[in-house]
Design a protein around this motif. Sequence first.
Motif, PDB file in Angstrom:
ATOM      1  N   GLU A 190       0.841  -1.203   0.000  1.00 22.26           N
ATOM      2  CA  GLU A 190       0.000   0.000   0.000  1.00 22.26           C
ATOM      3  C   GLU A 190       0.874   1.249   0.000  1.00 22.26           C
ATOM      4  O   GLU A 190       0.597   2.224  -0.700  1.00 22.26           O
ATOM      5  CB  GLU A 190      -0.915  -0.002   1.227  1.00 22.26           C
ATOM      6  N   LEU A 191       1.951   1.195   0.788  1.00 21.47           N
ATOM      7  CA  LEU A 191       2.879   2.317   0.845  1.00 21.47           C
ATOM      8  C   LEU A 191       3.514   2.553  -0.534  1.00 21.47           C
ATOM      9  O   LEU A 191       3.562   3.685  -1.024  1.00 21.47           O
ATOM     10  CB  LEU A 191       3.965   2.054   1.897  1.00 21.47           C
ATOM     11  N   ILE A 192       3.963   1.469  -1.158  1.00 21.62           N
ATOM     12  CA  ILE A 192       4.571   1.561  -2.491  1.00 21.62           C
ATOM     13  C   ILE A 192       3.570   2.171  -3.482  1.00 21.62           C
ATOM     14  O   ILE A 192       3.900   3.070  -4.249  1.00 21.62           O
ATOM     15  CB  ILE A 192       5.050   0.170  -2.971  1.00 21.62           C
ATOM     16  N   GLU A 193       2.337   1.688  -3.417  1.00 23.20           N
ATOM     17  CA  GLU A 193       1.308   2.167  -4.342  1.00 23.20           C
ATOM     18  C   GLU A 193       1.064   3.666  -4.162  1.00 23.20           C
ATOM     19  O   GLU A 193       0.986   4.421  -5.131  1.00 23.20           O
ATOM     20  CB  GLU A 193       0.014   1.388  -4.100  1.00 23.20           C
ATOM     21  N   LYS A 194       0.965   4.102  -2.901  1.00 22.88           N
ATOM     22  CA  LYS A 194       0.704   5.517  -2.621  1.00 22.88           C
ATOM     23  C   LYS A 194       1.880   6.395  -3.048  1.00 22.88           C
ATOM     24  O   LYS A 194       1.685   7.503  -3.552  1.00 22.88           O
ATOM     25  CB  LYS A 194       0.396   5.717  -1.136  1.00 22.88           C
ATOM     26  N   CYS A 195       3.089   5.896  -2.863  1.00 26.31           N
ATOM     27  CA  CYS A 195       4.266   6.654  -3.298  1.00 26.31           C
ATOM     28  C   CYS A 195       4.344   6.721  -4.818  1.00 26.31           C
ATOM     29  O   CYS A 195       4.672   7.759  -5.394  1.00 26.31           O
ATOM     30  CB  CYS A 195       5.543   6.027  -2.741  1.00 26.31           C
ATOM     31  N   LYS A 196       4.006   5.602  -5.465  1.00 25.22           N
ATOM     32  CA  LYS A 196       4.099   5.546  -6.932  1.00 25.22           C
ATOM     33  C   LYS A 196       3.019   6.400  -7.602  1.00 25.22           C
ATOM     34  O   LYS A 196       3.173   6.801  -8.747  1.00 25.22           O
ATOM     35  CB  LYS A 196       4.034   4.101  -7.421  1.00 25.22           C
ATOM     36  N   ARG A 197       1.946   6.676  -6.878  1.00 26.81           N
ATOM     37  CA  ARG A 197       0.945   7.594  -7.418  1.00 26.81           C
ATOM     38  C   ARG A 197       1.552   8.976  -7.601  1.00 26.81           C
ATOM     39  O   ARG A 197       1.194   9.704  -8.504  1.00 26.81           O
ATOM     40  CB  ARG A 197      -0.263   7.702  -6.476  1.00 26.81           C
ATOM     41  N   GLN A 198       2.459   9.331  -6.704  1.00 23.98           N
ATOM     42  CA  GLN A 198       3.108  10.647  -6.766  1.00 23.98           C
ATOM     43  C   GLN A 198       4.305  10.623  -7.711  1.00 23.98           C
ATOM     44  O   GLN A 198       4.563  11.583  -8.414  1.00 23.98           O
ATOM     45  CB  GLN A 198       3.593  11.053  -5.372  1.00 23.98           C
ATOM     46  N   VAL A 199       5.048   9.524  -7.682  1.00 19.36           N
ATOM     47  CA  VAL A 199       6.247   9.382  -8.512  1.00 19.36           C
ATOM     48  C   VAL A 199       6.151   8.040  -9.242  1.00 19.36           C
ATOM     49  O   VAL A 199       6.615   7.019  -8.737  1.00 19.36           O
ATOM     50  CB  VAL A 199       7.531   9.418  -7.641  1.00 19.36           C
ATOM     51  N   PRO A 200       5.517   8.039 -10.420  1.00 21.48           N
ATOM     52  CA  PRO A 200       5.253   6.770 -11.108  1.00 21.48           C
ATOM     53  C   PRO A 200       6.496   5.917 -11.360  1.00 21.48           C
ATOM     54  O   PRO A 200       6.437   4.696 -11.318  1.00 21.48           O
ATOM     55  CB  PRO A 200       4.606   7.212 -12.422  1.00 21.48           C
ATOM     56  N   GLY A 201       7.642   6.557 -11.600  1.00 22.19           N
ATOM     57  CA  GLY A 201       8.845   5.780 -11.900  1.00 22.19           C
ATOM     58  C   GLY A 201       9.642   5.380 -10.670  1.00 22.19           C
ATOM     59  O   GLY A 201      10.761   4.884 -10.802  1.00 22.19           O
ATOM     60  N   LEU A 202       9.063   5.574  -9.482  1.00 21.20           N
ATOM     61  CA  LEU A 202       9.790   5.298  -8.240  1.00 21.20           C
ATOM     62  C   LEU A 202      10.282   3.851  -8.173  1.00 21.20           C
ATOM     63  O   LEU A 202       9.550   2.922  -8.507  1.00 21.20           O
ATOM     64  CB  LEU A 202       8.865   5.560  -7.043  1.00 21.20           C
ATOM     65  N   LYS A 203      11.518   3.697  -7.725  1.00 18.17           N
ATOM     66  CA  LYS A 203      12.082   2.353  -7.563  1.00 18.17           C
ATOM     67  C   LYS A 203      11.834   1.858  -6.139  1.00 18.17           C
ATOM     68  O   LYS A 203      11.963   2.621  -5.180  1.00 18.17           O
ATOM     69  CB  LYS A 203      13.568   2.391  -7.875  1.00 18.17           C
ATOM     70  N   THR A 204      11.457   0.595  -6.025  1.00 20.50           N
ATOM     71  CA  THR A 204      11.068   0.053  -4.723  1.00 20.50           C
ATOM     72  C   THR A 204      11.587  -1.365  -4.525  1.00 20.50           C
ATOM     73  O   THR A 204      11.689  -2.142  -5.487  1.00 20.50           O
ATOM     74  CB  THR A 204       9.522   0.027  -4.598  1.00 20.50           C
ATOM     75  N   ILE A 205      11.883  -1.670  -3.273  1.00 22.25           N
ATOM     76  CA  ILE A 205      12.247  -3.036  -2.891  1.00 22.25           C
ATOM     77  C   ILE A 205      11.359  -3.403  -1.712  1.00 22.25           C
ATOM     78  O   ILE A 205      11.235  -2.632  -0.753  1.00 22.25           O
ATOM     79  CB  ILE A 205      13.730  -3.137  -2.475  1.00 22.25           C
ATOM     80  N   LEU A 206      10.718  -4.558  -1.797  1.00 26.65           N
ATOM     81  CA  LEU A 206       9.878  -5.025  -0.709  1.00 26.65           C
ATOM     82  C   LEU A 206      10.616  -6.112   0.060  1.00 26.65           C
ATOM     83  O   LEU A 206      11.141  -7.057  -0.534  1.00 26.65           O
ATOM     84  CB  LEU A 206       8.559  -5.595  -1.256  1.00 26.65           C
ATOM     85  N   LEU A 207      10.653  -5.952   1.380  1.00 27.18           N
ATOM     86  CA  LEU A 207      11.254  -6.966   2.249  1.00 27.18           C
ATOM     87  C   LEU A 207      10.125  -7.694   2.953  1.00 27.18           C
ATOM     88  O   LEU A 207       9.134  -7.071   3.318  1.00 27.18           O
ATOM     89  CB  LEU A 207      12.115  -6.305   3.335  1.00 27.18           C
ATOM     90  N   SER A 208      10.261  -8.966   3.168  1.00 30.67           N
ATOM     91  CA  SER A 208       9.264  -9.622   4.004  1.00 30.67           C
ATOM     92  C   SER A 208       9.737 -10.941   4.550  1.00 30.67           C
ATOM     93  O   SER A 208      10.384 -11.716   3.862  1.00 30.67           O
ATOM     94  CB  SER A 208       7.962  -9.859   3.240  1.00 30.67           C
ATOM     95  N   GLY A 209       9.382 -11.182   5.807  1.00 33.25           N
ATOM     96  CA  GLY A 209       9.619 -12.477   6.418  1.00 33.25           C
ATOM     97  C   GLY A 209       8.310 -13.229   6.552  1.00 33.25           C
ATOM     98  O   GLY A 209       8.270 -14.352   7.045  1.00 33.25           O
ATOM     99  N   THR A 210       7.206 -12.590   6.121  1.00 31.94           N
ATOM    100  CA  THR A 210       5.894 -13.210   6.325  1.00 31.94           C
ATOM    101  C   THR A 210       5.197 -13.615   5.033  1.00 31.94           C
ATOM    102  O   THR A 210       4.467 -14.586   5.013  1.00 31.94           O
ATOM    103  CB  THR A 210       4.946 -12.248   7.087  1.00 31.94           C
ATOM    104  N   VAL A 211       5.403 -12.857   3.960  1.00 31.47           N
ATOM    105  CA  VAL A 211       4.742 -13.224   2.710  1.00 31.47           C
ATOM    106  C   VAL A 211       5.787 -13.637   1.687  1.00 31.47           C
ATOM    107  O   VAL A 211       6.959 -13.315   1.820  1.00 31.47           O
ATOM    108  CB  VAL A 211       3.868 -12.070   2.146  1.00 31.47           C
TER     109      VAL A 211
END
Length: 129
Positions: free
Chosen positions: A70-91
């Motif tokens: 959700e955070l990535i999505e909200k940030c990408k709404r403002q900056v469509p080309g934003l680069k992101t890395i998701l970390l997770s130990g649960t999913v």
Amino acid sequence: QSGHTEPALIFTVDAEEMITSGVEAILASEGYEVRVFQDPTLALKAFTEATRKPDLVVTDFVMGEMNGMELIEKCKRQVPGLKTILLSGTVTENFVQSFPIQPHKFLAKPFQAEQLVSAVRMVLNSPSR
């Protein structure tokens, strides 16, 4: 191309301070500028208000009231080309693939420092999408 370029600015968001301080230490030692957030809502606010947007957002998935996608999505709404890395130990990465937008890279926890650094380098050097 002059030799003086700003270091990449990275926002790292994780509810666990141990993780954010670890990520910060690893990336700062590589010369990146790192801003740490334990709260996704605050991270989003900082992102929205920042005159200089981060080059990369590294976020955990499970963080209370807002998950990492959700955070990535909200940030990408403002900056469509934003680069992101998701970390997770649960999913798992398969689970993440069900989302309409995708992080550039998925890193399962626990990860090694080298894995994080190479993921960050790879994503920062990849074309925006």
